[in-house]
Motif scaffolding. Structure first.
Motif, PDB file in Angstrom:
ATOM      1  N   TRP A  94       0.841  -1.211   0.000  1.00 42.93           N
ATOM      2  CA  TRP A  94       0.000   0.000   0.000  1.00 42.93           C
ATOM      3  C   TRP A  94       0.869   1.251   0.000  1.00 42.93           C
ATOM      4  O   TRP A  94       0.604   2.207  -0.728  1.00 42.93           O
ATOM      5  N   SER A  97       2.980   1.658  -3.416  1.00 37.38           N
ATOM      6  CA  SER A  97       2.212   1.971  -4.627  1.00 37.38           C
ATOM      7  C   SER A  97       1.743   3.419  -4.663  1.00 37.38           C
ATOM      8  O   SER A  97       0.982   3.793  -5.563  1.00 37.38           O
ATOM      9  N   ARG A  98       2.201   4.256  -3.720  1.00 40.32           N
ATOM     10  CA  ARG A  98       1.788   5.658  -3.643  1.00 40.32           C
ATOM     11  C   ARG A  98       2.987   6.575  -3.434  1.00 40.32           C
ATOM     12  O   ARG A  98       3.983   6.165  -2.862  1.00 40.32           O
ATOM     13  N   ARG A  99       2.834   7.795  -3.888  1.00 41.34           N
ATOM     14  CA  ARG A  99       3.815   8.839  -3.600  1.00 41.34           C
ATOM     15  C   ARG A  99       3.258   9.666  -2.449  1.00 41.34           C
ATOM     16  O   ARG A  99       2.270  10.384  -2.610  1.00 41.34           O
ATOM     17  N   LEU A 100       3.922   9.574  -1.308  1.00 41.69           N
ATOM     18  CA  LEU A 100       3.446  10.238  -0.098  1.00 41.69           C
ATOM     19  C   LEU A 100       4.398  11.367   0.288  1.00 41.69           C
ATOM     20  O   LEU A 100       5.612  11.259   0.088  1.00 41.69           O
ATOM     21  N   THR A 147       0.738  13.065   7.367  1.00 43.06           N
ATOM     22  CA  THR A 147       0.848  11.884   6.500  1.00 43.06           C
ATOM     23  C   THR A 147       1.025  10.610   7.312  1.00 43.06           C
ATOM     24  O   THR A 147       0.416   9.576   7.001  1.00 43.06           O
ATOM     25  N   ARG A 183      12.349   5.874  -1.117  1.00 41.76           N
ATOM     26  CA  ARG A 183      11.898   4.661  -1.787  1.00 41.76           C
ATOM     27  C   ARG A 183      13.047   3.697  -2.094  1.00 41.76           C
ATOM     28  O   ARG A 183      12.934   2.498  -1.875  1.00 41.76           O
ATOM     29  N   PRO A 194       4.884   3.151  -8.016  1.00 44.11           N
ATOM     30  CA  PRO A 194       3.804   4.123  -7.761  1.00 44.11           C
ATOM     31  C   PRO A 194       2.730   4.016  -8.840  1.00 44.11           C
ATOM     32  O   PRO A 194       3.010   4.114 -10.034  1.00 44.11           O
ATOM     33  N   GLY A 195       1.519   3.762  -8.419  1.00 44.45           N
ATOM     34  CA  GLY A 195       0.426   3.513  -9.343  1.00 44.45           C
ATOM     35  C   GLY A 195      -0.083   2.088  -9.271  1.00 44.45           C
ATOM     36  O   GLY A 195      -1.196   1.812  -9.727  1.00 44.45           O
ATOM     37  N   GLY A 196       0.724   1.169  -8.706  1.00 40.94           N
ATOM     38  CA  GLY A 196       0.252  -0.193  -8.490  1.00 40.94           C
ATOM     39  C   GLY A 196       0.843  -1.237  -9.397  1.00 40.94           C
ATOM     40  O   GLY A 196       0.604  -2.432  -9.194  1.00 40.94           O
TER      41      GLY A 196
END
Length: 203
Positions: A94, A97-100, A147, A183, A194-196
């Motif tokens: 989770w 797969s995201r840019r936080l 965040t 990362r 990122p994006g899955g």
């Protein structure tokens, strides 16, 4: 006389050498311990303590390298206990797969330090340091805190929905700490982009 003559003739009868029916296997049956001993590989015992220590270090080095390669390949058998289980894997996927915003915490901190170390002109340096301390640093800390709280809450809630039998202890904190890391420095390595999309294995 008749009995002695018949017995002598019977004893004198030659036994044929080429007997078409051999008796038994022609060799003794080996003992079990002898057969097992032949199957065993010879053990090279160390000659002295120095040689034993060298062999032990070589074995430990080989095991560490095998474990490292297994972790890089995503083999959960080689993961530490804190990274094992479907709940931890879901948390990693989770986050990865995201840019936080929190993943830029370390680069932004380095940028702030560089801004304060640069020998600015005397009339500009107080202004730069003032903006960095009064605006840049508080904004960064607020973004990281928000965040981290959101990631921990969201991941913990999704794990409870998708893996109801798994323990939720420490899952939120685990996800928040991973979100703080750059990362490329995350370990175990990310399995998703990122994006899955899955990460393509290196050739």
């Amino acid at each position: 006389m008749l009995r002695r003559r018949s017995q002598t003739s019977a004893d004198a009868t030659p036994v044929p050498v080429d007997d078409p029916k051999p008796q038994g296997k022609g060799r003794p049956t080996p003992k079990r311990r002898d057969a097992e001993g032949r199957r065993r590989q010879p053990v090279n015992a160390p000659k002295d303590r120095k040689e034993a220590y060298r062999q032990m270090r070589a074995k430990q080095s080989s095991e560490r390298e095998r474990a490292r390669q297994g972790m890089l390949a995503g083999d959960e058998r080689y993961f530490p206990a804190r990274d094992k289980g479907p709940a931890r894997k879901f948390a990693r996927d989770w986050v990865d797969s995201r840019r936080l915003p929190s993943q830029y915490f370390l680069p932004f901190s380095l940028f702030i330090l560089l801004m304060t170390w640069i020998p600015w002109p005397a009339n500009i340096q107080p202004l730069v340091i003032g903006y960095v301390i009064t605006i840049g640093w508080p904004v960064m800390m607020f973004g990281v805190l928000f965040t981290s709280v959101y990631v921990a809450w969201r991941v913990k809630r999704l794990v409870a929905e998708k893996h109801p039998g798994e323990s939720l202890r420490g899952v939120g904190f685990y996800a928040a700490m991973r979100a703080l890391q750059i990362r490329k420095l995350r370990f175990p390595p990310p399995a998703l982009l990122p994006g899955g999309k899955p990460v393509q294995p290196r050739k």
